[in-house]
Motif scaffolding. Structure first.
Motif, PDB file in Angstrom:
ATOM      1  N   ALA A  87       0.824  -1.203   0.000  1.00  0.00           N
ATOM      2  CA  ALA A  87       0.000   0.000   0.000  1.00  0.00           C
ATOM      3  C   ALA A  87       0.863   1.261   0.000  1.00  0.00           C
ATOM      4  O   ALA A  87       1.980   1.277   0.522  1.00  0.00           O
ATOM      5  N   GLY A 133      -5.737   4.657  10.464  1.00  0.00           N
ATOM      6  CA  GLY A 133      -6.514   3.480  10.848  1.00  0.00           C
ATOM      7  C   GLY A 133      -6.828   3.420  12.324  1.00  0.00           C
ATOM      8  O   GLY A 133      -6.919   2.327  12.895  1.00  0.00           O
ATOM      9  N   LEU A 163       1.589   1.429   6.763  1.00  0.00           N
ATOM     10  CA  LEU A 163       1.366   1.145   5.350  1.00  0.00           C
ATOM     11  C   LEU A 163       1.783  -0.273   4.998  1.00  0.00           C
ATOM     12  O   LEU A 163       1.122  -0.949   4.205  1.00  0.00           O
ATOM     13  N   SER A 176       1.540  -2.819   6.733  1.00  0.00           N
ATOM     14  CA  SER A 176       0.548  -3.771   7.244  1.00  0.00           C
ATOM     15  C   SER A 176      -0.794  -3.652   6.521  1.00  0.00           C
ATOM     16  O   SER A 176      -1.743  -4.356   6.868  1.00  0.00           O
ATOM     17  N   SER A 177      -0.879  -2.769   5.525  1.00  0.00           N
ATOM     18  CA  SER A 177      -2.127  -2.536   4.802  1.00  0.00           C
ATOM     19  C   SER A 177      -2.018  -3.058   3.380  1.00  0.00           C
ATOM     20  O   SER A 177      -0.939  -3.402   2.904  1.00  0.00           O
ATOM     21  N   ARG A 178      -3.151  -3.083   2.698  1.00  0.00           N
ATOM     22  CA  ARG A 178      -3.192  -3.551   1.314  1.00  0.00           C
ATOM     23  C   ARG A 178      -3.695  -2.448   0.396  1.00  0.00           C
ATOM     24  O   ARG A 178      -4.516  -1.622   0.797  1.00  0.00           O
ATOM     25  N   ALA A 200      -7.482  -0.639   0.188  1.00  0.00           N
ATOM     26  CA  ALA A 200      -8.173  -0.558   1.477  1.00  0.00           C
ATOM     27  C   ALA A 200      -8.550   0.889   1.779  1.00  0.00           C
ATOM     28  O   ALA A 200      -7.826   1.820   1.427  1.00  0.00           O
ATOM     29  N   VAL A 212      -8.966   3.614   4.595  1.00  0.00           N
ATOM     30  CA  VAL A 212      -8.413   3.838   5.930  1.00  0.00           C
ATOM     31  C   VAL A 212      -8.665   5.284   6.340  1.00  0.00           C
ATOM     32  O   VAL A 212      -8.511   6.207   5.523  1.00  0.00           O
ATOM     33  N   LEU A 223      -6.246   3.598  -0.280  1.00  0.00           N
ATOM     34  CA  LEU A 223      -4.812   3.470  -0.461  1.00  0.00           C
ATOM     35  C   LEU A 223      -4.456   3.053  -1.871  1.00  0.00           C
ATOM     36  O   LEU A 223      -5.139   2.239  -2.501  1.00  0.00           O
TER      37      LEU A 223
END
Length: 371
Positions: free
Chosen positions: A283, A328, A342, A344-346, A349, A351, A368
């Motif tokens: 992300a 988040g 970031l 840990s995100s996809r 997503a 947020v 993102l």
């Protein structure tokens, strides 16, 4: 500019790649044990004597032998797929990825070099030559290719890192301190770790998510090697070891990190097919920035220096000069904390991002983008 500019060294980890002439004398336990106090708790007067080695039950002895045989079988099966990489500026490890001579390793092992000498752990003889296919520093991975594929070159089997469980026994294989064909043993200590890599000493500065934490010893030179389960499948690529500031930055024993096999396969397959990573799966917010301090000189957020045109932040109305303070629902105090969020995100997503503008805190939902 993109989120790669956000990576900074705020995390107590060091790279596990090796350098020439760093081999240091190692203490031999049998020599120093007599002079060490406090290694075990004193026995109570009423305590029963400890069982001798010969008093172990037949069932336990049999179980120990079976475990040893498992270790030996896995080592014999996987070690021929582990190589030592000489990048002139240092030594590292790699894993044979396929029968075409592709070898996956860490980007910080190859550095800026294009040509390498490679030695298969179990073959000996003269080193083989190899060239860089491509590196992807954002995930600290790289692929090199042997100029000539030797007969019988054995590719490793990669497992499903989503099935890795805490407590699972794993073996780390590589060339720590230049000692090729070395194996250490431990367990999976945790999964899903997000770790930032230093930039010093040739590090990529990447923030990597979903890493496998292990107690197996990860030492300089282990970088790019194999973290293997007892089915002989590579579940990760050892990359980092934690350091303890109280020990002067020395390695903290038993805390190492490996890039999960799923990410290794995703990146390596794209590099082999296209010569580069076309779908990072990482992300991006589409900003560059710097950590800002409050009146007490404590980290208090990330000041946005620039916003990528048509990037995620720009589409959400975030502007240069804004100070990011939340992502988040979690506080953002430094560039590293934003990078970890970031990682840990996809991509795709939605947020909620909190930010301050002219002293007023605001919030906005951001879809993102992708790095």
């Amino acid at each position: 500019m993109d989120d790669r500019s956000l990576y900074r060294d705020h995390s107590p980890v060091h790279r596990a790649s090796g350098r020439r002439r760093v081999l240091m004398p190692l203490a031999v336990c049998s020599v120093v044990l007599a002079g060490v106090a406090g290694c075990s708790a004193p026995a109570s007067k009423d305590a029963a004597p400890a069982p001798s080695a010969t008093s172990a039950s037949p069932e336990r002895a049999s179980g120990t032998r079976e475990l040893e045989e498992d270790y030996q079988r896995v080592i014999k099966d996987v070690l021929p797929s582990v190589v030592q990489i000489d990048a002139r500026s240092g030594l590292g490890s790699g894993v044979v990825y396929d029968n075409k001579g592709h070898v996956v390793t860490n980007a910080h092992v190859v550095g800026d070099e294009k040509e390498f000498k490679v030695t298969v752990a179990t073959r000996g003889g003269d080193p083989m030559t190899a060239k860089l296919v491509a590196a992807y520093p954002e995930q600290d991975l790289a692929v090199i290719k042997l100029d000539k594929v030797p007969e019988g070159l054995k590719a490793a089997r990669f497992g499903d890192s989503a099935k890795v469980e805490v407590g699972q026994i794993v073996l780390a294989m590589g060339s720590p301190l230049g000692l090729s064909s070395s194996v250490t043993q431990g367990i999976v200590s945790a999964v899903g770790r997000t770790v930032s890599e230093p930039r010093q000493g040739g590090g990529t500065g990447a923030t990597i998510g979903n890493m496998v934490q292990t107690s197996a010893a990860i030492n300089p030179g282990n970088s790019g090697g194999a973290l293997v389960d007892l089915d002989g499948r590579v579940v990760g690529i050892p990359t980092l070891a934690a350091t303890d500031p109280q020990l002067g930055g020395s390695a903290a024993p038993g805390i190492g990190f490996a890039i999960p096999a799923s990410m290794v396969r995703t990146v390596t397959d794209q590099i082999i097919k296209d010569g580069k990573v076309t779908d990072s799966g990482r992300a991006a917010l589409g900003v560059s920035g710097r950590t800002v301090l409050d009146d007490e000189f404590q980290p208090a957020g990330v000041a946005v220096a620039s916003v990528q045109k048509n990037g995620a932040a720009a589409r959400a109305g975030i502007e240069a000069g804004d100070i990011l303070v939340g992502f988040g629902g979690k506080p953002i105090t430094t560039i590293t904390s934003l990078s970890e969020a970031l990682a840990s995100s996809r991509p795709g997503a939605r947020v909620k991002v909190a930010y301050q503008r002219d002293g007023v805190e605001k919030g906005v939902e951001v879809t993102l983008g992708e790095m």
